[in-house]
Design an enzyme around this catalytic site. Structure first.
Site, PDB file in Angstrom:
ATOM      1  N   GLY A  85      48.295  55.155  52.193  1.00 28.03           N
ATOM      2  CA  GLY A  85      48.867  56.484  52.013  1.00 28.03           C
ATOM      3  C   GLY A  85      47.838  57.435  51.435  1.00 28.03           C
ATOM      4  N   ARG A  86      48.281  58.385  50.631  1.00 28.10           N
ATOM      5  CA  ARG A  86      47.394  59.416  50.105  1.00 28.10           C
ATOM      6  C   ARG A  86      46.221  58.833  49.309  1.00 28.10           C
ATOM      7  NH1 ARG A  86      52.577  61.463  49.638  1.00 28.10           N
ATOM      8  NH2 ARG A  86      52.931  63.582  50.455  1.00 28.10           N
ATOM      9  N   ILE A  87      46.521  57.907  48.393  1.00 24.52           N
ATOM     10  CA  ILE A  87      45.462  57.372  47.532  1.00 24.52           C
ATOM     11  C   ILE A  87      44.569  56.411  48.301  1.00 24.52           C
ATOM     12  CG2 ILE A  87      44.989  56.007  45.470  1.00 24.52           C
ATOM     13  CD1 ILE A  87      47.524  57.262  44.236  1.00 24.52           C
TER      14      ILE A  87
ATOM     15  N   HIS B 220      46.502  51.611  31.995  1.00 22.63           N
ATOM     16  CA  HIS B 220      47.323  52.464  32.873  1.00 22.63           C
ATOM     17  C   HIS B 220      46.917  53.933  32.703  1.00 22.63           C
ATOM     18  CE1 HIS B 220      51.437  52.660  35.085  1.00 22.63           C
ATOM     19  NE2 HIS B 220      50.616  53.602  35.521  1.00 22.63           N
TER      20      HIS B 220
ATOM     21  N   GLU C 167      53.946  46.351  30.237  1.00 22.28           N
ATOM     22  CA  GLU C 167      53.127  47.335  29.537  1.00 22.28           C
ATOM     23  C   GLU C 167      53.909  47.895  28.355  1.00 22.28           C
ATOM     24  OE1 GLU C 167      52.057  50.278  32.438  1.00 22.28           O
ATOM     25  OE2 GLU C 167      50.943  48.850  33.678  1.00 22.28           O
TER      26      GLU C 167
ATOM     27  N   ARG D  13      50.904  49.324  40.926  1.00 21.59           N
ATOM     28  CA  ARG D  13      51.963  48.899  40.013  1.00 21.59           C
ATOM     29  C   ARG D  13      51.751  47.428  39.662  1.00 21.59           C
ATOM     30  NH1 ARG D  13      52.681  53.374  38.893  1.00 21.59           N
ATOM     31  NH2 ARG D  13      54.601  54.631  38.893  1.00 21.59           N
TER      32      ARG D  13
END
Length: 335
Positions: free
Chosen positions: A159-161, A290, A270, A241
């Site tokens: 996708g975008r990333i 993160h 986390e 994630r």
């Protein structure tokens, strides 16, 4: 004068509230706010404060069916994040609630962080930095590292990333492959990326970088069977994630030599629980807390876009980014 409407703000840090409320008020002046702080939040408290709210704004607090059932006026949830795995969009759809996110605010930051982890691991910088701090000099800690050029990087999700990572990698003389069942091959070609099967990506990659949302199809995707299919010289990088990777399986993979190392910006728990602390202690792992999403520019961008999404909902306009578009006809919008 516009109708007075309520926004329930969940999980926001108290220090952030004035600025965020000002941004929302600029979008819709006749707004009231109710606030529930803490993580995780109590469902009963959310319901008590937000029973007449039409919009719920949050970052990553879990939103259960109990909450949707207890908020009869709710029409839109605005996540100020790329991920929306804190809720089930199908449940939201059943209750006539649009779920929105901000998927386009930290693309440069996450892709740059991904490259930082990749290069840090490949060049053995963890070993070299400590080597010099210990008073040494020379190439001894990295005498086994190969050349980067010619290696294969596999992108799990395009996708975008994932595409931004591919653009940034173009100048490194690498082979780029990706696995994404939702992307046709012609969309990958302009990036110099070959779309392959999941199994082919595992077998061919010297680095695998994760860039997919967390859902039922990706949760635990990198577990024992998957990690055993990777090259023993390969590295796993996760800026997506934490639960996409099985923590215990990754620990075994790193201690038993199934793979060479890992660069992680996200963890299943986390802050880290005992299993993650054990993982962090390994010499062939680098972990950042993160933070891949963050820059001052990205932080400001996310807040502006989230506030705009809240404003659109309050004004009765269709959402800019809706992750459950099937709900839109229920809200009177055309798909």
């Amino acid at each position: 004068m516009a109708e007075k409407k309520k926004v329930l703000m969940v999980e926001s840090r108290e220090s952030d509230l004035p600025e965020m409320q000002a941004l929302i008020r600029a979008e819709y002046p006749e707004v009231e706010f109710a606030v529930v702080l803490g993580r995780p939040v109590n469902a009963a408290e959310v319901i008590a404060h937000g029973r007449d709210a039409t919009v719920l704004y949050c970052h990553s607090s879990p939103l259960t069916e109990e909450i949707y059932a207890g908020l009869p006026e709710l029409r839109t949830v605005v996540f100020n994040s790329v991920g929306y795995d804190a809720t089930d969009p199908a449940v939201a759809t059943r209750y006539g609630v649009a779920v929105t996110n901000v998927p386009d605010y930290c693309i440069d930051e996450v892709s740059a962080h991904t490259l930082s982890l990749l290069l840090y691991l490949q060049r053995g910088l963890d070993r070299l930095v400590q080597w010099v701090k210990d008073g040494n000099w020379g190439i001894q800690p990295i005498m086994t590292i190969p050349r980067l050029a010619g290696k294969t990087v596999g992108l799990y999700g395009f996708g975008r990333i994932g595409r931004a990572v591919a653009r940034k990698l173009v100048g490194f003389d690498l082979n780029l492959i990706a696995n994404d069942p939702f992307i046709p091959p012609e969309e990958a070609k302009p990036y110099g990326v070959e779309l392959v099967s999941f199994e082919a990506m595992l077998a061919r990659s010297d680095f695998i970088s994760l860039h997919t949302p967390l859902d039922d199809s990706t949760r635990g995707a990198f577990g024992t069977a998957t990690l055993r299919q990777m090259k023993p010289t390969a590295y796993l990088i996760n800026c997506a994630r934490g639960p996409i990777v099985d923590t215990e399986a990754l620990y075994r993979a790193l201690t038993e030599g199934w793979i060479a190392g890992a660069g992680l910006d996200v963890l299943a728990n986390e802050p880290p629980a005992a299993a993650e602390q054990k993982l962090i202690s390994l010499p062939n792992v680098v972990v950042t807390p993160h933070t891949a999403f963050y820059s001052t520019d990205a932080y400001a961008d996310s807040r502006l876009k989230a506030a705009n999404e809240v404003g659109r909902a309050l004004r009765g306009e269709p959402p800019r980014m809706c992750v459950n578009p099937a709900v839109l006809p229920k809200l009177g919008f055309q798909v």
